[in-house]
Design an enzyme around this catalytic site. Structure first.
Site, PDB file in Angstrom:
ATOM      1  N   GLY A 168     -15.786 -19.673   9.673  1.00 17.95           N
ATOM      2  CA  GLY A 168     -15.898 -19.550   8.219  1.00 17.95           C
ATOM      3  C   GLY A 168     -17.142 -20.218   7.660  1.00 17.95           C
ATOM      4  O   GLY A 168     -17.455 -20.078   6.484  1.00 17.95           O
ATOM      5  N   MET A 191       5.947   7.952   9.106  1.00 15.02           N
ATOM      6  CA  MET A 191       6.936   7.901   8.022  1.00 15.02           C
ATOM      7  C   MET A 191       6.299   8.241   6.678  1.00 15.02           C
ATOM      8  O   MET A 191       5.081   8.197   6.527  1.00 15.02           O
ATOM      9  CB  MET A 191       7.597   6.540   7.981  1.00 15.02           C
ATOM     10  CG  MET A 191       8.608   6.360   9.107  1.00 15.02           C
ATOM     11  SD  MET A 191       9.498   4.815   8.961  1.00 15.02           S
ATOM     12  CE  MET A 191      10.778   5.058  10.197  1.00 15.02           C
ATOM     13  N   GLY A 192       7.116   8.531   5.697  1.00 14.82           N
ATOM     14  CA  GLY A 192       6.660   8.850   4.345  1.00 14.82           C
ATOM     15  C   GLY A 192       7.284  10.155   3.875  1.00 14.82           C
ATOM     16  O   GLY A 192       6.744  11.225   4.123  1.00 14.82           O
ATOM     17  N   ASN A 215     -17.787 -14.802   2.704  1.00 18.79           N
ATOM     18  CA  ASN A 215     -18.548 -15.798   1.935  1.00 18.79           C
ATOM     19  C   ASN A 215     -19.640 -15.151   1.079  1.00 18.79           C
ATOM     20  O   ASN A 215     -20.648 -15.784   0.792  1.00 18.79           O
ATOM     21  CB  ASN A 215     -19.187 -16.801   2.909  1.00 18.79           C
ATOM     22  CG  ASN A 215     -20.148 -16.112   3.871  1.00 18.79           C
ATOM     23  OD1 ASN A 215     -20.177 -14.889   3.964  1.00 18.79           O
ATOM     24  ND2 ASN A 215     -20.930 -16.895   4.578  1.00 18.79           N
ATOM     25  N   GLN A 248       7.226   1.915  13.560  1.00  8.05           N
ATOM     26  CA  GLN A 248       6.382   1.597  12.406  1.00  8.05           C
ATOM     27  C   GLN A 248       6.928   0.459  11.556  1.00  8.05           C
ATOM     28  O   GLN A 248       6.214  -0.189  10.821  1.00  8.05           O
ATOM     29  CB  GLN A 248       6.227   2.840  11.517  1.00  8.05           C
ATOM     30  CG  GLN A 248       5.495   3.955  12.201  1.00  8.05           C
ATOM     31  CD  GLN A 248       5.677   5.285  11.493  1.00  8.05           C
ATOM     32  OE1 GLN A 248       4.982   5.590  10.551  1.00  8.05           O
ATOM     33  NE2 GLN A 248       6.641   6.075  11.934  1.00  8.05           N
ATOM     34  N   SER A 266       8.771  -2.174   1.238  1.00 11.05           N
ATOM     35  CA  SER A 266       8.879  -0.781   1.694  1.00 11.05           C
ATOM     36  C   SER A 266       7.647  -0.458   2.506  1.00 11.05           C
ATOM     37  O   SER A 266       6.531  -0.702   2.043  1.00 11.05           O
ATOM     38  CB  SER A 266       8.951   0.137   0.472  1.00 11.05           C
ATOM     39  OG  SER A 266       8.478   1.423   0.797  1.00 11.05           O
ATOM     40  N   ILE A 267       7.819   0.078   3.681  1.00 11.97           N
ATOM     41  CA  ILE A 267       6.617   0.347   4.484  1.00 11.97           C
ATOM     42  C   ILE A 267       5.844   1.553   3.949  1.00 11.97           C
ATOM     43  O   ILE A 267       4.693   1.758   4.284  1.00 11.97           O
ATOM     44  CB  ILE A 267       6.933   0.528   5.993  1.00 11.97           C
ATOM     45  CG1 ILE A 267       7.759   1.790   6.234  1.00 11.97           C
ATOM     46  CG2 ILE A 267       7.587  -0.689   6.581  1.00 11.97           C
ATOM     47  CD1 ILE A 267       7.657   2.260   7.674  1.00 11.97           C
ATOM     48  N   ASP A 268       6.498   2.369   3.116  1.00 12.48           N
ATOM     49  CA  ASP A 268       5.870   3.630   2.685  1.00 12.48           C
ATOM     50  C   ASP A 268       4.739   3.461   1.668  1.00 12.48           C
ATOM     51  O   ASP A 268       4.004   4.400   1.412  1.00 12.48           O
ATOM     52  CB  ASP A 268       6.919   4.541   2.035  1.00 12.48           C
ATOM     53  CG  ASP A 268       7.924   5.049   3.054  1.00 12.48           C
ATOM     54  OD1 ASP A 268       7.673   4.862   4.254  1.00 12.48           O
ATOM     55  OD2 ASP A 268       8.952   5.618   2.642  1.00 12.48           O
ATOM     56  N   HIS A 276      10.811   4.382  14.200  1.00 10.31           N
ATOM     57  CA  HIS A 276      11.064   3.007  13.750  1.00 10.31           C
ATOM     58  C   HIS A 276      10.091   1.977  14.298  1.00 10.31           C
ATOM     59  O   HIS A 276      10.085   0.833  13.840  1.00 10.31           O
ATOM     60  CB  HIS A 276      12.506   2.628  14.053  1.00 10.31           C
ATOM     61  CG  HIS A 276      13.450   3.241  13.071  1.00 10.31           C
ATOM     62  ND1 HIS A 276      13.870   4.552  13.180  1.00 10.31           N
ATOM     63  CD2 HIS A 276      13.978   2.768  11.937  1.00 10.31           C
ATOM     64  CE1 HIS A 276      14.648   4.843  12.166  1.00 10.31           C
ATOM     65  NE2 HIS A 276      14.731   3.782  11.377  1.00 10.31           N
TER      66      HIS A 276
END
Ligand code: ADP
Length: 748
Positions: free
Chosen positions: A567, A199-200, A526, A291, A155-157, A289
């Site tokens: 790294g 959204m939300g 690190n 998002q 769910s993106i929310d 959409h």
């Protein structure tokens, strides 16, 4: 007739699609195959389950190759009214039983998981009804007495209990951040205000975090509606922003925003208010959409992979009478909780908001949500709060040390605003410890760091120089000259080492007896005392985006890439980017590499290419393998590959440190900087003030004394003794190589 003992597994995605679902599907399927279990994908969610037939397909290793970088869900999702009926669920049960499926991984939102639980509860009765209707025989029914379920939240929310992050939310934040960053530049050119709707419906997570990550001026979320006459306050805030030179205004609205009486606050209404009262043009952008779309972020690929793996393990260990579990994530560790309780809690927040009990709603979202809201309200102001009477003003100096890490500027901005708001003066030290040695000190103002929230690089400058010898005398002199009462060092290894050196010399230099706090900022991830450092998420996304492109460039030929990533002594970027891009192998500095190992890898690669594979991907950390460097590995693979494939090397270099910080890095930089200021504020003036490293552990902020620095690091290497992410190696290995060589036959 012998008893049917087959018990297969299926995975489905349901409800709204979310980027990262594909990583979870891939992980469930590959982990099952590695365990020797037949695994199915159910296309189009519950609709496909009810319809049966080709919607329920057995999967093999290659059927989920090349999907990690794709948004949405490759097995489709749908809403199904039929599944809401008992008749529909009976049909679904029959379709599963025909394939001997009685274990399900359901990836969806609270609706999908509610449906899954109901299905599980009814299963024994549904089976009985199928026997009564002669649709299955008794023996088959007895072989599948229970349905086992594990839920993952897609769910993106980011609106579910039981997990800190839902699959898709991080990618949605990327889309929102990119969009608002872009809008900010055009808004600034025209001195214009934008109202951005995200959204939300019940959850303000995307709106609040999007606003923090982009330095927006105002946010409206369902959990904390504005006070009466919020319109006046909003206009005043924007006006005073203009007065101090802010060139644009951004107001972020969650689609479910409303006032304290429950009346919706729409973007159109907000635009009208602003236009009428400020007398200027205001534009509305509804992100919609967009998002949901696009390639999943590195974090969502990671999240889908580890949760998919854990879901399968959970299904294999579940007892028939055990409650269904939801597999979630807390910081970086997988957690399991009762699916029913998580769904109930989630729905409770929506109910509490409806009942206008907003304090409870905000509390139910968890401590860091409320904390983020408070931080946002302070940072957005155009002036600091007036100093409290009787509180002494202190001078806190900020410097960077170590390599560049995206998010350094974001941290400085938050520290300046929050420090000034507490009544202190904030000083900048230019160019790291050399600046402290030479006396490159100046005062930072409230607006001097405007726009830094989203800017890559390091405005204060940084250096890897660690003070030694006569440097300490110069540093002491400058700390005294500028009356520095506390030090915030934002950086990597050099920051920590430098802070430790100062701490160690407190007896020799009284001016070192001030609070010192190190904020971890290093793409290498690190540093001791934290699970994550600022910059690493941005670097990871940079690597993943570039490797996606590299992979695309090779579809027409048989080719193996050896990609070198940064790294230093720490393999975090190599392992995580390997997992997120579907690499065959990640070479880490933590593991010795022998020639025999490399020969084994060539043999595996060759077998793959002989079986039809067209693309190979090996990720090598810059220090892994010592003298067996990237060029050596590439030459060896090509030479020993016997002409089956060609090999190209790609050394990604400084693109990894470049670009604007990711939303996650911006949000964490802001959060950590806020806590660092609280730390300095609390410690300043104490006879023996603490010198500490701030960090993130298990989602919580923690402080570790700098005294422990040498004890926490691996002798001879620039990395901590304990590295939580090494436990991901078995998961990476499960996804990388098919259980039998015969299967390795296409693009990963
Ligand atoms: P989400 O899972 O994203 O919350 P929905 O609420 O639309 O999405 O649910 C997706 C599907 O899950 C529905 O179309 C329906 O088939 C099933 N479902 C949802 N709620 C229930 C329920 N209470 N009982 C049975 N099935 C349900």
């Amino acid at each position: 007739m012998s008893k049917i003992k087959l018990s297969n597994i299926a995975v489905l995605t349901s409800g709204g699609d979310a980027p990262g679902m594909n990583a979870a599907i891939r992980a469930v399927i590959r982990t099952a195959l590695t365990r020797g279990i037949a695994v199915y994908a159910i296309h189009d969610g519950y609709r496909g389950m009810v319809a049966g037939g080709d919607n329920i397909m057995m999967m093999d290793w290659d059927s989920v190759g090349g999907i990690l970088q794709q948004g949405g869900t490759v097995i489709g999702t749908a809403r199904s009214d039929e599944f809401r009926t008992r008749e529909g669920r009976r049909k679904a049960a029959l379709n599963l039983i025909r394939e001997h499926i009685d274990r399900l991984v359901v990836i969806g939102g609270d609706g999908s998981l509610t449906g899954a639980n109901l299905f599980r509860q009814e299963w024994p009765d549904l089976i009985k009804e199928l026997v009564d209707q002669n649709l299955i025989d008794q023996e088959t029914a007895e072989s599948h007495p229970h349905l086992l379920i594990v839920g993952l939240v897609g769910s993106i929310d980011n609106d579910m209990f039981g997990t800190d992050m839902t699959i898709g939310a991080d990618t949605a934040l990327h889309r929102i951040t990119e969009a608002i960053d872009a809008l900010s530049s055009t808004a600034a050119s025209h001195n214009r205000t934008f109202v951005v709707e995200v959204m939300g419906r019940h959850c303000g997570y995307l709106a609040l975090m999007g606003a923090i990550a982009t330095g927006a001026d105002w946010v409206l979320i369902p959990e904390n509606p504005p006070e009466e006459n919020w319109e006046d306050e909003l206009c005043r805030a924007l006006e005073s922003g203009r007065d101090i030179g802010r060139q644009h205004g951004i107001v972020v609205i969650a689609e479910g925003a409303h006032d304290r009486n429950g009346n919706p606050i729409t973007s159109t209404y907000t635009k009208q208010v602003l236009e009428t009262r400020l007398g200027e043009e205001v534009r509305v952008t509804i992100l919609g959409h967009v998002q949901r779309g696009g390639a999943p972020s590195a974090f969502d690929r990671y999240l889908g992979t580890v949760q998919g793996y854990a879901a399968l393990e959970e299904l294999l260990n579940q007892q028939p009478d055990q409650e269904p579990q939801l597999v979630g994530i807390r910081q970086h560790g997988v957690v399991r909780s009762s699916l029913v309780e998580c769904v109930a809690q989630t729905q409770e927040v929506a109910r509490v908001i409806q009942a206008q009990d907003f304090d409870t709603a905000l509390k139910m979202r968890g401590g860091s949500f409320a904390e983020s809201y408070r931080i946002f309200r302070t940072i957005l102001r155009s002036h600091p709060n007036p100093a409290k009477p009787g509180e002494r003003q202190h001078n806190f100096a900020i410097l960077h040390a170590g390599g560049l890490a995206p998010g350094m500027n974001t941290a400085v901005r938050a520290a300046v605003r929050l420090g000034m708001d507490k009544g202190h003066r904030l000083l900048s030290i230019g160019g790291g410890f050399p600046g402290l040695i030479s006396g490159d000190v100046s005062e930072l103002g409230w607006m001097s760091i405007s726009g830094w929230v989203s800017r890559g690089g390091a405005g204060l400058g940084t250096s890897r120089h660690i003070p030694a010898g006569r440097d300490f005398y110069a540093i002491a002199k400058n700390l005294e000259a500028h009356q520095v009462d506390g030090l915030l060092i934002i950086g990597g290894w050099a920051a920590y080492q430098g802070a430790y050196e100062l701490f160690n010399r407190r007896n020799d230099f009284p001016s070192f007896n001030i609070p010192i706090i190190c904020l971890p900022a290093s793409i290498d991830n690190n540093l001791p005392g934290t699970e994550l450092s600022i910059g690493a998420d941005t670097a990871l996304n940079n690597i993943v985006t570039n490797v996606d492109k590299i992979k695309q460039s090779a579809v027409a030929s048989r080719r193996c890439f050896v990609v070198e990533v940064m790294g230093r002594d720490c393999g975090y970027l190599a392992l995580l980017s390997g997992m997120a891009t579907g690499a065959e192998k990640a070479y880490l500095p933590e593991e010795p590499i022998t020639l025999a190992d490399l020969q084994g890898d060539v043999a595996e690669l060759s077998a793959g290419f002989r079986g039809g594979k067209r693309l190979g991907l090996m990720i090598r950390n810059e220090y892994a393998g010592g003298l067996y460097d990237t060029k050596f590995m590439s030459t060896l693979f090509e030479q020993e590959g016997g002409g089956l494939f060609d090999v190209r090397q790609a050394i990604l270099g400084h693109v990894q440190q470049g670009g604007n910080p990711s939303p996650f890095d911006r949000i964490q930089a802001t959060r950590l900087a806020s806590q660092c200021i609280d730390f300095l504020h609390a410690e300043v003036g104490k006879p023996t003030p603490a010198a500490s490293m701030i960090g993130l552990k298990g989602g919580e902020i923690q402080f570790t004394s700098i005294y422990d620095f040498p004890r926490l690091i691996e002798p001879g290497f620039q990395r901590p003794k304990e590295q939580w992410w090494l436990k991901l190696c078995p998961i990476a290995a499960t996804m990388d190589q098919p259980p039998t060589k015969e299967n390795s036959s296409s693009i990963k």
